[in-house]
Write a protein that holds these residues in place. Structure first.
Motif, mmCIF file in Angstrom:
data_model
loop_
_atom_site.group_PDB
_atom_site.id
_atom_site.type_symbol
_atom_site.label_atom_id
_atom_site.label_comp_id
_atom_site.label_asym_id
_atom_site.label_seq_id
_atom_site.Cartn_x
_atom_site.Cartn_y
_atom_site.Cartn_z
ATOM 1 N N VAL A 182 30.953 19.616 124.446
ATOM 2 C CA VAL A 182 31.653 20.509 123.519
ATOM 3 C C VAL A 182 31.848 19.747 122.217
ATOM 4 C CG1 VAL A 182 33.672 21.964 123.143
ATOM 5 C CG2 VAL A 182 32.899 21.490 125.481
ATOM 6 N N THR A 183 31.585 20.384 121.110
ATOM 7 C CA THR A 183 31.827 19.774 119.800
ATOM 8 C C THR A 183 32.660 20.724 118.958
ATOM 9 O OG1 THR A 183 29.785 20.680 118.853
ATOM 10 C CG2 THR A 183 29.660 18.483 119.857
ATOM 11 N N ALA A 184 33.392 20.139 118.026
ATOM 12 C CA ALA A 184 34.191 20.957 117.105
ATOM 13 C C ALA A 184 34.600 20.087 115.931
ATOM 14 C CB ALA A 184 35.427 21.514 117.804
ATOM 15 N N THR A 185 34.309 20.547 114.743
ATOM 16 C CA THR A 185 34.755 19.834 113.551
ATOM 17 C C THR A 185 36.058 20.419 113.027
ATOM 18 O OG1 THR A 185 33.353 21.286 112.205
ATOM 19 C CG2 THR A 185 32.442 19.155 112.885
ATOM 20 N N THR A 186 36.266 21.718 113.312
ATOM 21 C CA THR A 186 37.523 22.391 112.984
ATOM 22 C C THR A 186 37.863 23.310 114.148
ATOM 23 O OG1 THR A 186 36.551 24.365 111.944
ATOM 24 C CG2 THR A 186 36.850 22.398 110.547
ATOM 25 N N ARG A 187 39.001 23.941 114.068
ATOM 26 C CA ARG A 187 39.405 24.866 115.132
ATOM 27 C C ARG A 187 38.540 26.130 115.167
ATOM 28 N NH1 ARG A 187 45.365 26.663 113.878
ATOM 29 N NH2 ARG A 187 45.534 24.478 113.230
ATOM 30 N N ASP A 188 37.772 26.373 114.093
ATOM 31 C CA ASP A 188 36.934 27.568 114.014
ATOM 32 C C ASP A 188 35.452 27.257 114.172
ATOM 33 O OD1 ASP A 188 39.162 29.265 113.461
ATOM 34 O OD2 ASP A 188 39.157 28.526 111.393
ATOM 35 N N ASP A 189 35.148 26.061 114.694
ATOM 36 C CA ASP A 189 33.755 25.651 114.772
ATOM 37 C C ASP A 189 33.443 25.008 116.129
ATOM 38 O OD1 ASP A 189 31.145 25.143 113.881
ATOM 39 O OD2 ASP A 189 31.687 23.109 113.289
ATOM 40 N N VAL A 190 33.857 25.677 117.195
ATOM 41 C CA VAL A 190 33.625 25.146 118.539
ATOM 42 C C VAL A 190 32.266 25.607 119.050
ATOM 43 C CG1 VAL A 190 34.466 25.065 120.917
ATOM 44 C CG2 VAL A 190 36.098 25.217 119.017
ATOM 45 N N GLN A 191 31.507 24.676 119.595
ATOM 46 C CA GLN A 191 30.259 25.064 120.240
ATOM 47 C C GLN A 191 30.043 24.201 121.477
ATOM 48 O OE1 GLN A 191 27.384 24.486 117.028
ATOM 49 N NE2 GLN A 191 26.669 22.596 117.989
ATOM 50 N N THR A 192 29.338 24.763 122.439
ATOM 51 C CA THR A 192 29.074 24.060 123.691
ATOM 52 C C THR A 192 27.577 23.907 123.891
ATOM 53 O OG1 THR A 192 29.115 26.148 124.932
ATOM 54 C CG2 THR A 192 31.178 24.924 124.795
ATOM 55 N N THR A 193 27.233 22.826 124.570
ATOM 56 C CA THR A 193 25.848 22.600 124.979
ATOM 57 C C THR A 193 25.779 22.765 126.488
ATOM 58 O OG1 THR A 193 25.489 21.028 123.176
ATOM 59 C CG2 THR A 193 23.928 20.971 125.007
ATOM 60 N N LEU A 194 24.822 23.565 126.949
ATOM 61 C CA LEU A 194 24.681 23.829 128.367
ATOM 62 C C LEU A 194 23.709 22.843 129.004
ATOM 63 C CD1 LEU A 194 24.462 27.739 128.293
ATOM 64 C CD2 LEU A 194 26.492 26.268 128.284
ATOM 65 N N ALA A 195 23.744 22.771 130.323
ATOM 66 C CA ALA A 195 22.841 21.876 131.042
ATOM 67 C C ALA A 195 21.381 22.203 130.754
ATOM 68 C CB ALA A 195 23.119 21.953 132.539
ATOM 69 N N SER A 196 21.097 23.446 130.392
ATOM 70 C CA SER A 196 19.731 23.866 130.069
ATOM 71 C C SER A 196 19.289 23.388 128.692
ATOM 72 C CB SER A 196 19.648 25.397 130.110
ATOM 73 O OG SER A 196 20.528 25.962 129.147
ATOM 74 N N GLY A 197 20.228 22.832 127.903
ATOM 75 C CA GLY A 197 19.924 22.419 126.539
ATOM 76 C C GLY A 197 20.262 23.490 125.526
ATOM 77 N N GLN A 198 20.624 24.677 125.968
ATOM 78 C CA GLN A 198 20.970 25.763 125.062
ATOM 79 C C GLN A 198 22.352 25.535 124.456
ATOM 80 O OE1 GLN A 198 20.345 28.631 128.257
ATOM 81 N NE2 GLN A 198 18.795 29.667 127.008
ATOM 82 N N THR A 199 22.537 26.067 123.269
ATOM 83 C CA THR A 199 23.802 25.917 122.544
ATOM 84 C C THR A 199 24.487 27.275 122.429
ATOM 85 O OG1 THR A 199 22.968 24.062 121.250
ATOM 86 C CG2 THR A 199 24.861 25.248 120.350
ATOM 87 N N VAL A 200 25.805 27.263 122.646
ATOM 88 C CA VAL A 200 26.609 28.477 122.443
ATOM 89 C C VAL A 200 27.593 28.187 121.324
ATOM 90 C CG1 VAL A 200 28.168 30.169 123.452
ATOM 91 C CG2 VAL A 200 26.413 29.077 124.878
ATOM 92 N N LYS A 201 27.512 28.957 120.247
ATOM 93 C CA LYS A 201 28.433 28.812 119.130
ATOM 94 C C LYS A 201 29.562 29.827 119.303
ATOM 95 C CE LYS A 201 25.115 26.959 115.805
ATOM 96 N NZ LYS A 201 24.607 27.016 114.418
ATOM 97 N N TRP A 202 30.755 29.292 119.615
ATOM 98 C CA TRP A 202 31.896 30.159 119.896
ATOM 99 C C TRP A 202 32.734 30.432 118.652
ATOM 100 C CZ3 TRP A 202 31.937 32.099 124.741
ATOM 101 C CH2 TRP A 202 31.238 31.413 125.736
ATOM 102 N N GLY A 203 32.711 29.538 117.683
ATOM 103 C CA GLY A 203 33.617 29.677 116.544
ATOM 104 C C GLY A 203 35.010 29.259 116.964
#
Length: 239
Positions: A182-203
């Motif tokens: 999981v990465t986040a530079t701000t509270r509105d920029d959360v994204q996760t990386t899945l085991a498959s290598g895919q990225t989910v941008k949650w905001g």
């Protein structure tokens, strides 16, 4: 007439003396009860009769026992359970504690531990943090099964860390198990990386139920996509 007046006075004195005797006996009995309850070892806390439960994986039970043992021998009615609770809450890994008296000599200490939900890279290793962002331990390497959260641990990073942890908490088990980072530079920029290598941008961590439903739908509709962008769940994007 004189004899009758004397008899009445004698009866009156007898009633007064009897009342005084009863009150004196009651006061003595009350004093004995108070002494026995508040000052004698009759109801003293026995450290061997303290039951500690719910220690989890982050609480040092020996530390809890040591804090309670300081109160051993104190009469139970005088035991300050609020102070004892506050002392235990100061120990590492303790999120909450409930203390109940187990008369006549015991205590029940029910602990709620701070369990790690994520691993955060730190200068001294890998910090383990609980769902509130509280650091509960440090290990050399990320434990298997814990997602890595790439967010700083400083005060300025707290909003981003909290948002990242809330996103994790909002994921269903089948999706959470796929998250590796999981990465986040701000509270509105959360994204996760899945085991498959895919990225989910949650905001942000808002509207998580809808965002999760959209991601699950996109995984079925576009399984080969490398990015699922649900920052605006009403207008999701895949790439």
């Amino acid at each position: 007439m004189t004899r009758r007046l004397a008899e009445k006075r004698a009866m009156r004195r007898h009633r007064v003396l009897k009342t005084l005797s009863l009150w004196t006996a009651a006061a003595v009995a009350l004093g004995v009860v108070v002494w026995g309850a508040f000052f004698s070892p009759l109801l003293a806390l026995d450290a061997q009769r303290v039951e500690i439960t719910g220690q989890g994986t982050t609480i040092d039970v020996a530390q809890v026992q040591a804090v309670v043992a300081e109160k051993a021998g104190m009469p139970m009615p005088r035991l300050d359970t609020i102070d004892l609770r506050n002392r235990i809450l100061e120990l590492g890994g303790v999120k909450d504690v409930r203390i109940t008296r187990a008369w006549p000599h015991g205590l029940g200490v029910a602990l709620t531990s701070r369990e790690p939900v994520a691993a955060v890279p730190a200068d001294d290793g890998v910090a383990l943090v609980d769902a509130d962002g509280v650091r509960v331990g440090t290990v050399p390497d990320r434990p298997e099964g814990l997602p890595e959260v790439r967010v700083g641990l400083g005060a300025d990073d707290a909003p981003a860390l909290q948002a990242a942890l809330r996103v994790l908490a909002g994921l269903p088990p089948e999706l959470a198990s796929q998250v590796t980072r999981v990465t986040a530079t701000t509270r509105d920029d959360v994204q996760t990386t899945l085991a498959s290598g895919q990225t989910v941008k949650w905001g942000s961590d808002q509207r998580m139920a809808l965002k999760v439903a959209v991601v699950q739908t996109l995984q079925q509709a576009a399984p080969d996509a490398s990015v699922y962008d649900v920052r605006s769940p009403d207008l999701p994007v895949t790439r």
